[in-house]
Design an enzyme around this catalytic site. Structure first.
Site, PDB file in Angstrom:
ATOM      1  N   ASN A   1      -8.669   3.988   7.994  1.00 24.71           N
ATOM      2  CA  ASN A   1      -8.090   2.895   8.779  1.00 24.71           C
ATOM      3  C   ASN A   1      -8.065   2.780  10.193  1.00 24.71           C
ATOM      4  O   ASN A   1      -8.107   2.017  10.940  1.00 24.71           O
ATOM      5  CB  ASN A   1      -6.514   2.560   8.276  1.00 24.71           C
ATOM      6  CG  ASN A   1      -5.792   4.064   8.431  1.00 24.71           C
ATOM      7  OD1 ASN A   1      -6.090   4.907   7.895  1.00 24.71           O
ATOM      8  ND2 ASN A   1      -4.787   4.008   9.193  1.00 24.71           N
TER       9      ASN A   1
ATOM     10  N   GLY B   1       0.929  -1.253  -0.003  1.00 19.51           N
ATOM     11  CA  GLY B   1      -0.026   0.009  -0.061  1.00 19.51           C
ATOM     12  C   GLY B   1       0.728   1.307   0.014  1.00 19.51           C
ATOM     13  O   GLY B   1       0.522   2.217  -0.786  1.00 19.51           O
ATOM     14  N   THR B   2       1.865   1.248   0.651  1.00 17.40           N
ATOM     15  CA  THR B   2       2.722   2.302   0.680  1.00 17.40           C
ATOM     16  C   THR B   2       3.449   2.758  -0.601  1.00 17.40           C
ATOM     17  O   THR B   2       3.386   4.071  -0.889  1.00 17.40           O
ATOM     18  CB  THR B   2       3.946   2.307   2.042  1.00 17.40           C
ATOM     19  OG1 THR B   2       3.311   2.011   3.171  1.00 17.40           O
ATOM     20  CG2 THR B   2       4.806   3.534   1.966  1.00 17.40           C
TER      21      THR B   2
ATOM     22  N   CYS C   1      -0.612   3.243  13.844  1.00 20.42           N
ATOM     23  CA  CYS C   1      -0.215   3.062  12.615  1.00 20.42           C
ATOM     24  C   CYS C   1       1.007   3.888  12.238  1.00 20.42           C
ATOM     25  O   CYS C   1       1.846   3.364  11.197  1.00 20.42           O
ATOM     26  CB  CYS C   1      -1.402   3.887  11.634  1.00 20.42           C
ATOM     27  SG  CYS C   1      -2.356   2.549  11.131  1.00 20.42           S
TER      28      CYS C   1
HETATM   29  N1  PLP Z   1      -2.875   3.165   3.298  1.00 24.74           N
HETATM   30  C1  PLP Z   1      -3.858   2.592   4.499  1.00 24.74           C
HETATM   31  C2  PLP Z   1      -5.124   3.136   4.631  1.00 24.74           C
HETATM   32  C3  PLP Z   1      -3.360   1.414   5.396  1.00 24.74           C
HETATM   33  O1  PLP Z   1      -4.269   1.181   6.318  1.00 24.74           O
HETATM   34  C4  PLP Z   1      -2.033   1.175   5.339  1.00 24.74           C
HETATM   35  C5  PLP Z   1      -1.448   0.033   6.214  1.00 24.74           C
HETATM   36  O2  PLP Z   1      -1.968  -0.128   7.423  1.00 24.74           O
HETATM   37  C6  PLP Z   1      -1.258   1.504   4.051  1.00 24.74           C
HETATM   38  C7  PLP Z   1      -1.745   2.473   3.028  1.00 24.74           C
HETATM   39  C8  PLP Z   1       0.041   0.945   3.970  1.00 24.74           C
HETATM   40  O3  PLP Z   1       0.022  -0.277   3.283  1.00 24.74           O
HETATM   41  P1  PLP Z   1       1.375  -1.341   3.517  1.00 24.74           P
HETATM   42  O4  PLP Z   1       1.388  -1.586   4.826  1.00 24.74           O
HETATM   43  O5  PLP Z   1       0.967  -2.269   2.519  1.00 24.74           O
HETATM   44  O6  PLP Z   1       2.498  -0.376   3.131  1.00 24.74           O
END
Ligand code: PLP
Length: 379
Positions: free
Chosen positions: A149, A69-70, A323
């Site tokens: 989140n 996600g990042t 987070c």
């Molecule tokens: N965006 C949201 C809304 C998230 O909740 C998260 C992770 O908690 C991310 C992005 C980041 O995803 P990743 O952990 O796969 O990098």
């Protein structure tokens, strides 16, 4: 152990692991190799891309596999902003994940972009009137998440996309938390880019995908061998791409029936907590929220202390600030919703999927009452 932290991560599903296994072992080829082993990896990768595209209702060529996600958020925001000569104005919201907020901040600091951060109401929904007022003819990109989140509030994305498109901006949605719960049809949502992450839906950590509409120009962040049609260089993570495709399909099958079941268990859990725990307050929207999300503040406590007492009773959750790795700052989401910083420090998030039984949720509610008694007793 009762695991109520699925917004943080989920275990890899057996079917996912089994589908991935051959690509770690016998079928270990590099999709760029010209021999048979490479061809078979390339075919598997193409198949995974098609399957992800089916869920998103887009073309396979519009799916880019990423490390999660990042990276998807970074590539969407920096990639679209830097490729687009339209203007140097970005619009986002105050409750976005750090991957979005920090990407916007980077563009402001190093590339002269101006960023307007639109606020939310007390239930955590983006104020669309404020968003409309923030849009300008030189707005390049609007980035708003599909669901939050921390408090689970579902955002009015179709309306936001309409507003963004009316000024000619591209619209990106972080759907990392929405995946598995909400329809990810990119045409229905009206978005030009959408981020997802594997580990929230039963695929491994370290894989994700970014949808980018075909005609939207994208500047790559990673330069090299030109994989992913030049948009994300690096030897493809074939096994994980397959894992992501299988996990998405599993999460999508029976999605609305599962959502209904989990929502009703969640509502019973919330009602029980509010009825039995003094000082408990629900954060986020009471109905327009992800089915597996229940988040509270507990006045006069500390979220971290409640989390530790719950863990001693076998219940695993997140405190509001979890987070941002290692941070004990009050959650920027709750502060944006108008929660006093001191109260925001008392936030606890419970998040679960259909793996959590109603019995477990009843046990968790009892453990919570007990845990809060212990926290308040030692103060
Ligand atoms: N965006 C949201 C809304 C998230 O909740 C998260 C992770 O908690 C991310 C992005 C980041 O995803 P990743 O952990 O796969 O990098």
């Amino acid at each position: 152990m009762i695991y109520l932290d699925s917004s943080a991560t989920t275990p890899v599903r057996r079917e996912v692991l089994e589908a991935m296994w051959p690509y770690f072992t016998g079928e270990f080829g590099n999709p760029s190799s010209s021999h048979g082993l490479g061809d078979s990896a390339a075919r598997a990768l193409a198949d995974a891309r098609k399957r992800v595209a089916n869920i998103l209702h887009c073309r396979a060529s519009e799916v880019i596999f990423t490390s999660g996600g990042t990276e998807s958020d970074n590539l969407a925001i920096k990639g679209i902003a830097l490729a687009n000569p339209r203007g140097r104005h970005l619009v986002t919201s105050s409750i976005e994940h750090q991957a979005v907020l920090e990407s916007c901040d980077y563009l402001a600091r190093f590339h002269g972009f101006e960023v307007t951060v639109v606020g939310v109401d007390e239930l955590g929904a983006v104020r669309t009137d404020d968003l409309a007022a923030a849009l300008r003819p030189d707005t390049t990109l609007v980035s708003v998440m599909l669901a939050n989140n921390e408090v689970g509030t579902i955002q009015p994305l179709a309306r936001i996309a309409q507003l963004g498109h009316a000024v000619g901006a591209a619209v990106h949605a972080d759907a990392v938390q929405a995946a598995g719960w909400l329809d990810l049809d990119v045409s229905a949502l009206g978005v030009d880019a959408l981020s997802i992450s594997g580990h929230k839906i039963g695929a491994p950590k370290g894989v994700g995908a970014l949808y980018v509409r075909g005609r939207v120009p994208l500047e790559p962040l990673l330069h090299g061998g030109g994989q992913e049609a030049g948009r994300r260089s690096g030897t493809e993570n074939v096994a994980s791409a397959i894992g992501l495709a299988v996990a998405l399909e599993l999460a999508n099958a029976g999605r609305s029936e599962r959502a209904t079941r989990v929502r009703s268990a969640r509502d019973a859990f919330i009602a029980s907590v509010l009825a039995t725990v003094p000082g408990a307050r629900l954060t986020g929207h009471p109905t327009e929220r992800l089915p597996g999300s229940a988040s509270f503040t507990f006045a006069g406590t500390s979220g971290e202390a409640v989390l530790l007492e719950l863990e001693r009773r076998g219940v695993l959750v997140s405190s509001g600030s979890a987070c941002a790795a290692g941070s004990d700052d009050p959650s920027h989401v709750l502060v944006a919703m108008g929660v006093e910083p001191a109260l925001a420090q008392t936030a606890v998030r419970f998040s679960f999927d259909s793996g959590a039984s109603e019995g477990q949720l009843r046990e968790a509610a009892l453990a919570l009452r007990d845990a809060l008694g212990a926290v308040r007793g030692i103060r």
